[in-house]
Each structure stands twice: as structure tokens, then as C-alpha cells.
Scaffold this active site. Structure first.
Site, PDB file in Angstrom:
ATOM      1  N   ARG A   1       0.833  -1.210   0.000  1.00 40.80           N
ATOM      2  CA  ARG A   1       0.000   0.000   0.000  1.00 40.80           C
ATOM      3  C   ARG A   1       0.869   1.261   0.000  1.00 40.80           C
ATOM      4  O   ARG A   1       0.546   2.256  -0.655  1.00 40.80           O
ATOM      5  CB  ARG A   1      -0.926  -0.013   1.229  1.00 40.80           C
ATOM      6  CG  ARG A   1      -1.938   1.091   1.201  1.00 40.80           C
ATOM      7  CD  ARG A   1      -3.136   0.826   2.100  1.00 40.80           C
ATOM      8  NE  ARG A   1      -4.254   1.644   1.671  1.00 40.80           N
ATOM      9  CZ  ARG A   1      -4.756   2.649   2.380  1.00 40.80           C
ATOM     10  NH1 ARG A   1      -4.267   2.940   3.570  1.00 40.80           N
ATOM     11  NH2 ARG A   1      -5.750   3.363   1.916  1.00 40.80           N
TER      12      ARG A   1
ATOM     13  N   HIS B   1       0.616   4.162  -2.808  1.00 38.16           N
ATOM     14  CA  HIS B   1       0.272   5.548  -2.484  1.00 38.16           C
ATOM     15  C   HIS B   1       1.416   6.517  -2.790  1.00 38.16           C
ATOM     16  O   HIS B   1       1.175   7.687  -3.067  1.00 38.16           O
ATOM     17  CB  HIS B   1      -0.179   5.666  -1.030  1.00 38.16           C
ATOM     18  CG  HIS B   1      -1.594   5.226  -0.811  1.00 38.16           C
ATOM     19  ND1 HIS B   1      -2.371   5.661   0.218  1.00 38.16           N
ATOM     20  CD2 HIS B   1      -2.379   4.390  -1.532  1.00 38.16           C
ATOM     21  CE1 HIS B   1      -3.577   5.099   0.143  1.00 38.16           C
ATOM     22  NE2 HIS B   1      -3.601   4.312  -0.908  1.00 38.16           N
TER      23      HIS B   1
ATOM     24  N   HIS C   1      -6.309  -6.039  -3.598  1.00 40.05           N
ATOM     25  CA  HIS C   1      -7.186  -6.176  -2.436  1.00 40.05           C
ATOM     26  C   HIS C   1      -7.490  -7.633  -2.094  1.00 40.05           C
ATOM     27  O   HIS C   1      -8.441  -7.915  -1.374  1.00 40.05           O
ATOM     28  CB  HIS C   1      -8.479  -5.368  -2.631  1.00 40.05           C
ATOM     29  CG  HIS C   1      -8.286  -3.892  -2.414  1.00 40.05           C
ATOM     30  ND1 HIS C   1      -9.251  -2.952  -2.645  1.00 40.05           N
ATOM     31  CD2 HIS C   1      -7.196  -3.205  -1.959  1.00 40.05           C
ATOM     32  CE1 HIS C   1      -8.786  -1.750  -2.358  1.00 40.05           C
ATOM     33  NE2 HIS C   1      -7.539  -1.866  -1.952  1.00 40.05           N
TER      34      HIS C   1
ATOM     35  N   TRP D   1     -10.402  -8.839   3.093  1.00 41.67           N
ATOM     36  CA  TRP D   1     -11.227  -9.146   1.923  1.00 41.67           C
ATOM     37  C   TRP D   1     -11.483 -10.651   1.773  1.00 41.67           C
ATOM     38  O   TRP D   1     -12.372 -11.052   1.055  1.00 41.67           O
ATOM     39  CB  TRP D   1     -10.566  -8.610   0.651  1.00 41.67           C
ATOM     40  CG  TRP D   1     -10.675  -7.130   0.460  1.00 41.67           C
ATOM     41  CD1 TRP D   1     -11.670  -6.468  -0.216  1.00 41.67           C
ATOM     42  CD2 TRP D   1      -9.783  -6.109   0.909  1.00 41.67           C
ATOM     43  NE1 TRP D   1     -11.443  -5.116  -0.196  1.00 41.67           N
ATOM     44  CE2 TRP D   1     -10.287  -4.857   0.477  1.00 41.67           C
ATOM     45  CE3 TRP D   1      -8.577  -6.119   1.643  1.00 41.67           C
ATOM     46  CZ2 TRP D   1      -9.658  -3.638   0.736  1.00 41.67           C
ATOM     47  CZ3 TRP D   1      -7.952  -4.899   1.916  1.00 41.67           C
ATOM     48  CH2 TRP D   1      -8.485  -3.693   1.465  1.00 41.67           C
TER      49      TRP D   1
END
Ligand code: HEM
Length: 285
Positions: free
Chosen positions: A43, A47, A170, A186
Site C-alpha cells: 500500500r 500511495h 485487495h 477481503w
């Protein structure tokens, strides 16, 4: 010699295969989350890169402005200090690596060591100062749907197939109430890189979670797994859904498309030195 040392650019003085191994050694920790820092490293890499604007050629991983306030404090980046802190000793150990190279390489390590495809990667990003931080609002808002997701990723220069492949990340990790406000993983194996984002999305009935937190979905059967409103757009939007169905059927197709789109994401807005080598790192095992 000293002379040579001062004329050699810093990015050439780094043992990148060594850094890869050192990052891989930092992944496991039975006391953190589901036992791996891989998801939060991935992540962080995303980002750091996903702020790119293909019209103004600003943002992206090159300057690694994600480590400076105010960008580090944008809502979308809540919790990523956990990943930055974990990686910091490697910046000390390999002082010539740029933060942009370190954080993007951490994303590659996470994907590969958790069982995903080989991701091509090049070094040569040059860190920038806080004044060059990107404005808030460039990363996707999980509360929104397909139009917003397209606006955000088209701005980076991606098309629908690439967007549908990237969101397959995800399969990994979870949402944290103290970071995004959302809650839960998830699927049942959040430390394995799989095509489960797509299979879970299609195979379950998703119902609104009954709670006082932000609107999100849980699987009707067990209530243990989650989808963000933005994730649901990949089921309801017909053009996204066509790719979701393909990736649910064919894990190899997902791995190939993810590897390409993710390598592209990590390079958005970066002007690499002409002689920067392209690496395909071997996994540890
Ligand atoms: C986690 C939103 C696309 C990788 C999350 C979280 C949110 C989110 C809200 C939870 C953060 C937390 O509470 O810790 C979105 C939205 C996307 C998107 C709205 C676009 C539709 C992507 C992409 C990647 C990615 C393109 C990578 C290629 C991850 C990973 C996690 C995560 C690995 C788990 C982090 C952890 O376990 O700490 N995302 N994301 N996401 N996202 Fe995304």
C-alpha cells in the site's frame, strides 16, 4: 578511488538484490496484523506512486514526497507511517538508496514474496523536499463508485483493464478502523497474493454492514469478509466486470496483467537514468 566515488551517482552504489533480501527479511512478524508487513508495504508503494498526474507530469514515486508532511498526513495515507518506520533501518544500512527506490522496491518484494508474479523494477528515483508534496485528493476515495475510480486512474494514465488488474491487490491485507475507518480483510488468506479479490467479489452476496462506521459491505454468509463501496463498482460496472470475470477464471491472466500494470504504476513520472538496469529479482525460496 575517492575521485570515482564522488562522481558515481548514488543510485549506482547500491546493492539492490541485497536490499530486496533485507526487505524480505522484514516481512514476517507474528505480532503484527495477519503476520506480515507485506500488505502495508504494498500500500505504501502504491500511495507513493498513485499521486501521478499525466497532464501536469507531477506526483508519482520519483520524489517520494509521501514521507513529508503534509502529504504523509493526508487522510488516504493514514497508517502508512507503520510501513515507513519498519523500512527506516534499511535506509541507514543502504544510505545511497533513495526513499523512492526503497518504498517502490518494498512493493515489489511484497508482491513476489507473498506468492505473486515477478515485477520488473528499475532504480534511479531522486528524492524531493516537502515543498514538492502533491495536493490532497489525488488518491481514490473508497466511498465512491466507478466514475470516480475512472477519473482518478485515467488521470494517472491507466485504462480499464489496468485498473481492474491493479485492484486485485485487495486480496492482500485488511482495512483498519484506526486508519481508513473501514474494517476487516477481503478474504481468509490476506497474506497470500491470489486472485481471491475477484472470486470473492463474484461468489458472495454482499450486504451493507450493520454498524455505526462508514458504509461498507460484508459477505452475507459469514460476515467475516468485506468490500469497500469502490470495490463493489468492479462488480456492478459492466466494463470492469468483464475483466473481473476473466481474472476470477484465470489466475495466470491476472498475474500477467497485474505485473505489467504494477510495474507501470511504480514508474509513473520517473525519469530514469539512461543506464538504469531493469531488475527481475528472484524470490528468497
Ligand atoms: C487497503 C482503498 C486501490 C493495495 C486499502 C484500504 C482502503 C483502500 C480504504 C484500507 C486501509 C486501512 O484501513 O489500512 C482503495 C481504493 C482503491 C484502492 C478506493 C481504488 C479503487 C488499490 C491498489 C492497490 C491497493 C491499486 C495496489 C496495487 C492495498 C493493500 C491494502 C489496501 C495491499 C491493505 C493494506 C494493509 O493491510 O495494511 N485500500 N484501494 N489498493 N489497499 Fe487499496
Amino acid at each position: 578511488s575517492k575521485q570515482q566515488d564522488s562522481t558515481t551517482p548514488s543510485w549506482k552504489k547500491v546493492d539492490y538484490a541485497g536490499v530486496y533480501k533485507d526487505i524480505a527479511a522484514l516481512l514476517e512478524d507474528e505480532n503484527y496484523d495477519d503476520g506480515s508487513y507485506g500488505p502495508v508495504f504494498l500500500r505504501l508503494a502504491w500511495h507513493a506512486s498513485g499521486t501521478y498526474d499525466c497532464k501536469s507530469h507531477t506526483g508519482g514515486s520519483s520524489g517520494c514526497t509521501i514521507r513529508h508532511a503534509p502529504e504523509s498526513e493526508h487522510d488516504a495515507n493514514a497508517g502508512l507511517e507503520v510501513a515507513r518506520r519498519r523500512l527506516e533501518p534499511l535506509k541507514k544500512k543502504h544510505p545511497n538508496i533513495s526513499y523512492g527506490d526503497l518504498y517502490t522496491l518494498a512493493g515489489v518484494v511484497a508482491v513476489q514474496e507473498l506468492g505473486g508474479p515477478t515485477v520488473k523494477w528499475r532504480p534511479g528515483r531522486v528524492d524531493k523536499q516537502a515543498v514538492e508534496c502533491t495536493p490532497d485528493g489525488r488518491l481514490p476515495d473508497a466511498a465512491q463508485g466507478a466514475d470516480h475510480v475512472r477519473d482518478i486512474f485515467y488521470r494517472m494514465g491507466f485504462g480499464d483493464q489496468e485498473i481492474a488488474a491493479l485492484v486485485g491487490a485487495h486480496a492482500l491485507g485488511r482495512c483498519h478502523t484506526d486508519r481508513s475507518g473501514y474494517d476487516g480483510p477481503w478474504n481468509a488468506s490476506p497474506t497470500a497474493f491470489t486472485n481471491f479479490f475477484y472470486t470473492e467479489l463474484l461468489d458472495n452476496t454482499w450486504v451493507p454492514k450493520k454498524w455505526t462506521g462508514p458504509m461498507q459491505f460484508v459477505d452475507k454468509q459469514s460476515g467475516a469478509f468485506m468490500m469497500l463501496p469502490a470495490d463493489m463498482a468492479f462488480k456492478t460496472d459492466p466494463r470492469f466486470r468483464a475483466y473481473v470475470e476473466r481474472y476470477a477464471r484465470d489466475q495466470d491472466a491476472f498475474f500477467a496483467d497485474f505485473a505489467n500494470a504494477f510495474a507501470k504504476l511504480l514508474e509513473l513520472g520517473v525519469s530514469f537514468p539512461e543506464d538504469a538496469p531493469l531488475y527481475r529479482f528472484k524470490t528468497l525460496d
